[in-house]
Design an enzyme around this catalytic site. Sequence first.
Site, PDB file in Angstrom:
ATOM      1  N   CYS A  73     105.709  48.612  20.356  1.00 14.65           N
ATOM      2  CA  CYS A  73     105.215  47.307  20.780  1.00 14.65           C
ATOM      3  C   CYS A  73     105.446  47.150  22.293  1.00 14.65           C
ATOM      4  O   CYS A  73     106.559  47.360  22.775  1.00 14.65           O
ATOM      5  CB  CYS A  73     105.955  46.209  20.027  1.00 14.65           C
ATOM      6  SG  CYS A  73     105.625  44.567  20.671  1.00 14.65           S
ATOM      7  N   CYS A 112     110.589  39.976  18.033  1.00 17.90           N
ATOM      8  CA  CYS A 112     109.662  40.299  19.119  1.00 17.90           C
ATOM      9  C   CYS A 112     109.345  38.998  19.850  1.00 17.90           C
ATOM     10  O   CYS A 112     108.848  38.043  19.245  1.00 17.90           O
ATOM     11  CB  CYS A 112     108.395  40.930  18.550  1.00 17.90           C
ATOM     12  SG  CYS A 112     107.101  41.183  19.786  1.00 17.90           S
ATOM     13  N   ARG A 153      52.672  45.108  24.341  1.00 21.10           N
ATOM     14  CA  ARG A 153      52.162  44.846  25.677  1.00 21.10           C
ATOM     15  C   ARG A 153      51.971  46.155  26.450  1.00 21.10           C
ATOM     16  O   ARG A 153      51.030  46.289  27.235  1.00 21.10           O
ATOM     17  CB  ARG A 153      53.170  43.945  26.394  1.00 21.10           C
ATOM     18  CG  ARG A 153      52.825  43.714  27.817  1.00 21.10           C
ATOM     19  CD  ARG A 153      53.632  42.549  28.361  1.00 21.10           C
ATOM     20  NE  ARG A 153      53.384  42.458  29.782  1.00 21.10           N
ATOM     21  CZ  ARG A 153      54.280  42.708  30.712  1.00 21.10           C
ATOM     22  NH1 ARG A 153      55.506  43.019  30.377  1.00 21.10           N
ATOM     23  NH2 ARG A 153      53.959  42.633  31.985  1.00 21.10           N
ATOM     24  N   CYS A 174     108.368  44.241  22.643  1.00 18.10           N
ATOM     25  CA  CYS A 174     109.750  44.365  22.167  1.00 18.10           C
ATOM     26  C   CYS A 174     110.162  45.802  21.895  1.00 18.10           C
ATOM     27  O   CYS A 174     111.323  46.062  21.600  1.00 18.10           O
ATOM     28  CB  CYS A 174     109.954  43.515  20.918  1.00 18.10           C
ATOM     29  SG  CYS A 174     109.149  44.190  19.456  1.00 18.10           S
ATOM     30  N   ASP A 232      63.545  35.583  23.804  1.00 16.77           N
ATOM     31  CA  ASP A 232      63.935  36.915  24.214  1.00 16.77           C
ATOM     32  C   ASP A 232      63.608  37.898  23.104  1.00 16.77           C
ATOM     33  O   ASP A 232      64.415  38.184  22.231  1.00 16.77           O
ATOM     34  CB  ASP A 232      65.432  36.920  24.522  1.00 16.77           C
ATOM     35  CG  ASP A 232      65.771  37.942  25.573  1.00 16.77           C
ATOM     36  OD1 ASP A 232      64.825  38.598  26.080  1.00 16.77           O
ATOM     37  OD2 ASP A 232      66.954  38.097  25.887  1.00 16.77           O
ATOM     38  N   CYS A 244     103.040  45.036  15.165  1.00 14.58           N
ATOM     39  CA  CYS A 244     104.407  45.252  15.615  1.00 14.58           C
ATOM     40  C   CYS A 244     105.302  44.792  14.479  1.00 14.58           C
ATOM     41  O   CYS A 244     105.134  43.687  13.953  1.00 14.58           O
ATOM     42  CB  CYS A 244     104.668  44.419  16.876  1.00 14.58           C
ATOM     43  SG  CYS A 244     106.412  44.070  17.143  1.00 14.58           S
ATOM     44  N   LYS A 255      64.549  30.798  34.760  1.00 15.44           N
ATOM     45  CA  LYS A 255      65.545  31.551  33.997  1.00 15.44           C
ATOM     46  C   LYS A 255      66.891  30.824  33.946  1.00 15.44           C
ATOM     47  O   LYS A 255      67.280  30.142  34.894  1.00 15.44           O
ATOM     48  CB  LYS A 255      65.757  32.937  34.631  1.00 15.44           C
ATOM     49  CG  LYS A 255      64.502  33.793  34.672  1.00 15.44           C
ATOM     50  CD  LYS A 255      64.046  34.277  33.321  1.00 15.44           C
ATOM     51  CE  LYS A 255      64.582  35.604  32.890  1.00 15.44           C
ATOM     52  NZ  LYS A 255      64.216  36.776  33.609  1.00 15.44           N
ATOM     53  N   GLU A 292      60.631  28.556  -7.071  1.00 10.78           N
ATOM     54  CA  GLU A 292      59.235  28.365  -7.467  1.00 10.78           C
ATOM     55  C   GLU A 292      58.353  29.342  -6.702  1.00 10.78           C
ATOM     56  O   GLU A 292      57.449  29.971  -7.254  1.00 10.78           O
ATOM     57  CB  GLU A 292      58.822  26.915  -7.193  1.00 10.78           C
ATOM     58  CG  GLU A 292      57.344  26.615  -7.377  1.00 10.78           C
ATOM     59  CD  GLU A 292      56.837  26.908  -8.782  1.00 10.78           C
ATOM     60  OE1 GLU A 292      57.671  27.105  -9.683  1.00 10.78           O
ATOM     61  OE2 GLU A 292      55.603  26.967  -8.968  1.00 10.78           O
ATOM     62  N   TYR A 336      52.410  31.935  21.896  1.00  6.00           N
ATOM     63  CA  TYR A 336      52.477  31.145  23.127  1.00  6.00           C
ATOM     64  C   TYR A 336      51.213  31.201  23.965  1.00  6.00           C
ATOM     65  O   TYR A 336      51.221  30.740  25.101  1.00  6.00           O
ATOM     66  CB  TYR A 336      53.697  31.505  23.966  1.00  6.00           C
ATOM     67  CG  TYR A 336      53.831  32.968  24.349  1.00  6.00           C
ATOM     68  CD1 TYR A 336      52.856  33.609  25.117  1.00  6.00           C
ATOM     69  CD2 TYR A 336      54.955  33.694  23.956  1.00  6.00           C
ATOM     70  CE1 TYR A 336      53.001  34.932  25.476  1.00  6.00           C
ATOM     71  CE2 TYR A 336      55.105  35.024  24.315  1.00  6.00           C
ATOM     72  CZ  TYR A 336      54.111  35.650  25.071  1.00  6.00           C
ATOM     73  OH  TYR A 336      54.248  36.952  25.414  1.00  6.00           O
ATOM     74  N   ASP A 388      62.730  27.710  -3.245  1.00  6.49           N
ATOM     75  CA  ASP A 388      62.554  29.163  -3.184  1.00  6.49           C
ATOM     76  C   ASP A 388      62.233  29.753  -4.550  1.00  6.49           C
ATOM     77  O   ASP A 388      61.429  30.671  -4.668  1.00  6.49           O
ATOM     78  CB  ASP A 388      63.832  29.827  -2.652  1.00  6.49           C
ATOM     79  CG  ASP A 388      64.012  29.529  -1.175  1.00  6.49           C
ATOM     80  OD1 ASP A 388      63.110  28.871  -0.599  1.00  6.49           O
ATOM     81  OD2 ASP A 388      65.035  29.948  -0.615  1.00  6.49           O
ATOM     82  N   LYS A 403      61.630  30.328  26.730  1.00 10.97           N
ATOM     83  CA  LYS A 403      61.249  31.733  26.924  1.00 10.97           C
ATOM     84  C   LYS A 403      62.075  32.552  25.940  1.00 10.97           C
ATOM     85  O   LYS A 403      63.272  32.788  26.139  1.00 10.97           O
ATOM     86  CB  LYS A 403      61.529  32.172  28.354  1.00 10.97           C
ATOM     87  CG  LYS A 403      61.013  33.569  28.663  1.00 10.97           C
ATOM     88  CD  LYS A 403      61.062  33.857  30.146  1.00 10.97           C
ATOM     89  CE  LYS A 403      60.405  35.176  30.492  1.00 10.97           C
ATOM     90  NZ  LYS A 403      61.072  36.326  29.906  1.00 10.97           N
ATOM     91  N   GLU A 429      57.858  25.413  27.401  1.00 13.90           N
ATOM     92  CA  GLU A 429      58.249  26.152  26.197  1.00 13.90           C
ATOM     93  C   GLU A 429      59.500  26.949  26.492  1.00 13.90           C
ATOM     94  O   GLU A 429      59.707  27.352  27.631  1.00 13.90           O
ATOM     95  CB  GLU A 429      57.175  27.191  25.808  1.00 13.90           C
ATOM     96  CG  GLU A 429      55.818  26.668  25.494  1.00 13.90           C
ATOM     97  CD  GLU A 429      54.781  27.797  25.624  1.00 13.90           C
ATOM     98  OE1 GLU A 429      54.902  28.803  24.908  1.00 13.90           O
ATOM     99  OE2 GLU A 429      53.880  27.663  26.466  1.00 13.90           O
TER     100      GLU A 429
END
Length: 788
Positions: free
Chosen positions: A418, A454, A147, A421, A128, A448, A324, A37, A236, A35, A126, A124
């Site tokens: 509590c 307790c 889209r 107790c 999300d 508590c 799915k 470089e 894709y 990184d 899917k 492939e």
Amino acid sequence: MPSAQTAAERIAALRSEIDAHNYRYYVLDEPSVPDAEYDRLFQELRALEAEHPELVTPESPTQRVGGEALAAFGQVRHEVPMLSLGNAFEEQELLDFDRRVREGLDLPAGDLFAEGVSIEYSCEPKLDGLAVSLLYENGHLVRGATRGDGSVGEDITANVRTVRNIPLRLQGEGWPPVLEVRGEIYMTKAGFEALNARQLEAGGKPFANPRNAAAGSLRQLDPRITASRPLELCAYGVGRSDGGLPDTHIGILNALRGWGLPISRELRLARGVGECLDYYRAIGEKRDSLPYEIDGVVFKVNATAQQRELGFRAREPRWAIAHKFPAREEITELLGVEFQVGRTGAITPVARLRPVQVAGVTVSNATLHNMDEVARLGVMIGDTVIVRRAGDVIPQILGVVAERRPADARPVHVPEQCPVCGSDVERTQLVKRGKGRETISEGSIYRCVGRLACQAQLKQAIIHFVSRRAMDIDGLGDKIVEQLVDRGLVNSPADLYALTHEQVLGLEGFAEISTRNLLGAIGASKRPTLARFIYALGIPDVGEETAKLLARALGALARIQEALPEVLTYLPDVGLEVAHEIHSFFQDDHNRQVIRQLLERGIELQGETELHPEFAATATLADLLAKLNIPFIASTGAQRLAARFGSLEAIIAADWLDLRQVERLNEKAARALRDYFDNPEQAAYARAVEAQLRAFGMHWESERKVAAGLPLSGQTWVLTGTLETMTRDEAKARLEALGAKVSGSVSAKTSCVVAGPGAGSKLAKASELGVRVMDEDAFLSALQTFGG
Ligand code: IVH
């Protein structure tokens, strides 16, 4: 820059080198340079472009920062519509799909797995995220679009240009002059977590999931915001194109990859639907370990000729389907919130839900973590909430469906007592120490205060105490612990070692042999290592690692018990808060009594040792000063003080003038230091910390050599008059040994004049210039203080 090369040439060379590194990094997943470089090349390019703004082009890798904000997105018509996919949830639906494909292609039916009959599918994941269209003309990215409704989307060109793994220019050769690439823009799980952490820190609202985060980031009118979000593309498919492309889907994706576009690493070829099912299962198993969220896999008929033959139905291709995975998020109703009491007394809100199926399991409870989380979600009882269950993780509430809040929704309140107790519930406090002051704010944890009185805490404490990584008492399960506590046979971990044969035999489900086994297991646990024992005690915030560290560094229970918080903070990774937890745990009378009883009842710690050198090596005087939490004394000030005075005693004894001579120690700090040590209790506490550090093996001598200088280095002293207890030369030698220079004349720069009887003009000059003067007695005690 080599002189033979012009700026324009160097800029071009840098751009292609950076593009090539990007390709190896984002597309091939084989970073070619560290990184650092890469950053250097990037900086060089940026500097050159700053010098030559006329050479900046929109395709330079420096231009992914996002330009001006838009008033609104323009519209884009998709010449090739962006379709959606049919879904298969059950295996049978996938088999039906495959049958339709084979029928559509007029192939013989028969054995699905037989050679020659089965269809080749590309497989492939899917992803999300959000579908995008990227238009390349003559290899240049000219447009990016969402889209939308499939026919008309929004123009998000400025935003997609900021996505690091989208090439602004295609590489290699053979790409069609017009090429519309389609793919998913998504956020990795890690990127999403980091973004949400940043959002929270900035007081913003976190995103519910990576998909929302990706969508929200891409639909920003200000591309600079998009640029700051960790978005990635996975290509894709192809929409429009005016040139020859390979004749299979996988061939096309590989061509895209060659032109610099990232495609899925999980892309596979399946021969026949059986292999599709194998793929579905394999990816399903990998789902949790993939770096991004997926909601299924996509199968596509691989041969483009067959795709054309099959064509479309409504808005879905007949040649592709999404298989799915079970949904991980569902909505249900929050029926109530109960509060559970944990081992350390922390009270955790738990959501009671109307039971709902999530990813194949009925979910009726979800964790709410703490009251901050409740506030963050803004959740009320009666709300419709989004529940998520992933892998083995406890179901979580992601958010509230605001529109569905009923009129009688009730807020969530922490109980004042509590629920187990009846002891008071206290809110933890966070102590923050800033420059010269302490601010106390409310923590997000409620506790508590009942401790082992307790029953809930007692049970959890015992369950933890006997667990495998703690005292490892075999056969003492949760149910037995409950009985022991409920029947009042065990009121502390120490009581386990006082159980009698009759008592155990009287428990539900116990007979002669099981009784003997359990008592045998309890007896066998009596020789734990120190680390296990410390871990078993269940000190808040002390996990196995910290327990091991305490055992290794301090070596003996007695030392751990008496260690002061400041001393504990010398251990790596032990902050002041944990140190205070440890210290107050061992100061607590009840805890001390339990530990005493444990030892009386036969616990023999193994491997207690003399001090481990690891501890000694980490201690320094400067650290000690910084840790005392004296207002305005932070690490640099502490270092200067340590270097100048060399010992805590010298600092305690130092007067205002001595302190003011420490380089860059301002008045406020010097005063704070004086005020601090003028308080006898504080001075005594500092001495106690120091004494403990010494007792635990801290090397003060080596500290002085390590420190930047000797106690008097940088100072100039003048000797005048006669000294009674030593000669001038001797005095000079001793001062020099402490690092001081000894001069024959007084000036404004003189640090101190030692004046014996018969002193004349030098003394007069010193008082004229306000230089400090001391007599022989004061000189002797100073020498002593500085160890000279
Ligand atoms: S192919 C004609 N492949 O799923 C085929 N879509 O439900 C169109 N998606 O809008 C899509 N990963 O946003 C395809 N490997 C993948 C995908 C994928 C995610 C999304 C895409 C599309 C939606 C369709």
